[in-house]
Design a protein around this motif. Structure first.
Motif, PDB file in Angstrom:
ATOM      1  N   TYR A   1      48.395  45.024  51.125  1.00 12.44           N
ATOM      2  CA  TYR A   1      48.217  44.525  52.572  1.00 12.44           C
ATOM      3  C   TYR A   1      46.840  44.059  52.774  1.00 12.44           C
ATOM      4  N   ARG A   2      46.558  43.331  53.775  1.00  8.72           N
ATOM      5  CA  ARG A   2      45.379  42.969  54.237  1.00  8.72           C
ATOM      6  C   ARG A   2      45.023  44.216  55.458  1.00  8.72           C
TER       7      ARG A   2
ATOM      8  N   ASN B   1      45.283  34.670  56.974  1.00  6.44           N
ATOM      9  CA  ASN B   1      46.401  35.146  56.932  1.00  6.44           C
ATOM     10  C   ASN B   1      46.237  36.635  57.007  1.00  6.44           C
TER      11      ASN B   1
ATOM     12  N   GLU C   1      49.359  39.133  55.700  1.00  3.43           N
ATOM     13  CA  GLU C   1      49.542  38.861  54.195  1.00  3.43           C
ATOM     14  C   GLU C   1      50.153  40.145  53.371  1.00  3.43           C
ATOM     15  N   ARG C   2      51.220  40.139  52.743  1.00  6.14           N
ATOM     16  CA  ARG C   2      51.839  40.989  52.117  1.00  6.14           C
ATOM     17  C   ARG C   2      52.193  40.768  50.751  1.00  6.14           C
TER      18      ARG C   2
ATOM     19  N   HIS D   1      46.406  35.153  42.735  1.00  5.53           N
ATOM     20  CA  HIS D   1      46.200  35.062  44.140  1.00  5.53           C
ATOM     21  C   HIS D   1      44.772  34.746  44.503  1.00  5.53           C
TER      22      HIS D   1
ATOM     23  N   THR E   1      43.434  31.012  45.873  1.00  8.06           N
ATOM     24  CA  THR E   1      42.614  30.927  46.955  1.00  8.06           C
ATOM     25  C   THR E   1      41.400  30.119  46.903  1.00  8.06           C
TER      26      THR E   1
END
Length: 78
Positions: A40-41, A49, A52-53, A69, A73
């Motif tokens: 998680y963030r 986001n 995000e998860r 990711h 990004t």
């Protein structure tokens, strides 16, 4: 002697992100009674986001997911 630009290893970036608190890792139960690794963030995240998860079946898969990711990004912001 040629000097070629080196591409940073995304696995190093993943470790930096974890160390600097850009992701929080936890284990969560799955419906079938197993466990999955979830990223998680952190609370108060002001980057893109904040909700995000990411989920993976184990730590190795999570490292790969976070590396992919991070690479995706970075490419989308260039």
């Amino acid at each position: 002697m040629t000097t070629e630009p080196t591409t940073p290893d995304p696995r190093v970036r993943v470790l930096e992100d974890l160390i600097h608190g850009r992701w929080v890792l936890t284990l969560e139960p799955t419906p079938d009674g197993g466990m999955e690794v979830v990223a998680y963030r952190p609370l108060g995240w002001t980057g893109p986001n904040p909700h995000e998860r990411l989920a993976a079946p184990d730590h190795a898969a999570m490292r790969e997911l976070l590396a992919r990711h991070t690479t995706d990004t970075a490419e989308s912001t260039e």
